[in-house]
Design an enzyme around this catalytic site. Structure first.
Site, PDB file in Angstrom:
ATOM      1  CB  SER A   1      -0.957  -0.048   1.196  1.00  0.00           C
ATOM      2  OG  SER A   1      -1.956   0.933   1.102  1.00  0.00           O
TER       3      SER A   1
ATOM      4  CG  ASP B   1      -6.520  -1.935  -4.174  1.00  0.00           C
ATOM      5  OD1 ASP B   1      -7.073  -0.882  -3.809  1.00  0.00           O
ATOM      6  OD2 ASP B   1      -5.326  -2.197  -3.932  1.00  0.00           O
TER       7      ASP B   1
ATOM      8  CG  HIS C   1      -5.826  -1.805  -0.377  1.00  0.00           C
ATOM      9  ND1 HIS C   1      -4.940  -1.403  -1.344  1.00  0.00           N
ATOM     10  CD2 HIS C   1      -5.360  -1.293   0.785  1.00  0.00           C
ATOM     11  CE1 HIS C   1      -3.986  -0.676  -0.803  1.00  0.00           C
ATOM     12  NE2 HIS C   1      -4.213  -0.599   0.500  1.00  0.00           N
TER      13      HIS C   1
END
Length: 323
Positions: free
Chosen positions: A165, A262, A292
């Protein structure tokens, strides 16, 4: 985009991902949506304890590294006495959450699967620390260990960066910073990137995906960005919008992983297509049925463990390939 027009991703998830979404930890209070950021950080740490349990046992060592911004804590994971390379890990959390404990299991598994020393960097969080502090702290940590390798039994001739991320952005940005500023901390043999954001302000996936289930609505993404950047001009910086950097030359080999549902998946697709178009070594893999942050859930999701092993294999292959 009206929320009603978004794809109903919760009906399309894999069975494993659905089980995680529906899993309720006993005694865990609800997310403090209206709490201050420190309350949210403490909740995130508490919530991640379950997902970090039952991790591989190995030698660990904490080292406090001096940087221009002050001391930064690092944690060294050593699966064996000697290592063929050193892998620096940057945790996710939208630049505002997370620490070495929230991503402990991920780093332990990476160390086990690569057989290399993994160094987690507890970079300063936003909004208390603004761009580019986390990148400069990472570079300072790399420089420190390159100068003290013998003291820590490290092999810093071959190094890599990894992150998930926001940590994926920091991993790639740090590698590009080293290249662009002509700072040598070792030969960067690979960068492992799980579902990162790399500078897009809008995309098809950001319109179709994202909701309360993943904390990645458009408002959420704007909040993370505003917390991290000093001003609007930083949006175009080549170490924030990485597509404004030179991706046509000397980019270390990149393993680019994405989650099917995501909102940030288009960042990964664009990064892969850009590198591929300019003959920069890269590999892209999308993990079907996932949201995600799925990398955290290897206690319940075999595909999360697969994604870690895929990245580890990519890194190990580059250890054997001269650059």
């Amino acid at each position: 985009m009206k929320p009603e027009n978004k794809i109903p991703v919760l009906t399309r998830l894999s069975d494993e991902m659905t089980a995680v979404v529906n899993f309720q930890q006993p005694g865990l209070p609800p997310w403090p949506a209206d709490g201050d950021i420190e309350t949210q950080r403490q909740y995130y740490l508490l919530e991640r304890r379950f997902w970090n349990a039952d991790a591989p046992s190995m030698t660990t060592r904490t080292c406090v590294v001096p940087t221009p911004y002050g001391d930064v804590t690092t944690r060294l994971y050593s699966p064996q006495p000697t290592s063929q390379a050193t892998l620096y890990y940057l945790h996710g959390g939208g630049f505002i959450l997370g620490n070495l404990d929230t991503h402990d299991r991920i780093m332990r598994l990476l160390a086990r699967y690569t057989g290399c020393t993994v160094i987690g960097i507890d970079y300063s969080l936003s909004p208390q620390a603004r761009y580019p502090q986390a990148i400069e702290e990472t570079v300072a940590v790399c420089s420190y260990f390159s100068q003290h390798a013998d003291e820590y039994s490290l092999n810093v001739e071959k190094i890599g960066f990894a992150g998930d991320s926001a940590g994926a952005m920091l991993a790639l940005a740090s590698a590009l910073w080293l290249r662009d500023k002509h700072i040598r901390c070792g030969n960067v043999i690979a960068i492992l990137l799980w579902y990162g954001l790399y500078g897009l302000q809008d995309s098809v996936s950001r319109r179709l995906f994202g909701g309360a289930w993943d904390g990645l609505t458009r408002e959420d993404l704007d909040m993370y960005e505003k917390a991290y950047l000093r001003n609007e001009d930083d949006r175009e910086s080549p170490w924030y919008c990485l597509f404004n950097n030179d991706l046509t030359r000397d980019v270390p080999p990149c393993f680019i992983a994405s989650a099917e549902f995501d909102p940030l998946i288009d960042d990964s697709r664009l990064l892969h297509q850009t590198l591929q178009a300019h003959q920069q070594p890269c590999e892209y893999k999308m993990y079907p049925g996932t949201l995600h942050a799925f990398l955290h859930y290897s206690r319940m999701m075999t595909i999360a463990d697969d994604a870690l092993q895929d990245g580890a294999r990519f890194f190990m292959a580059r250890m054997k390939t001269p650059r």
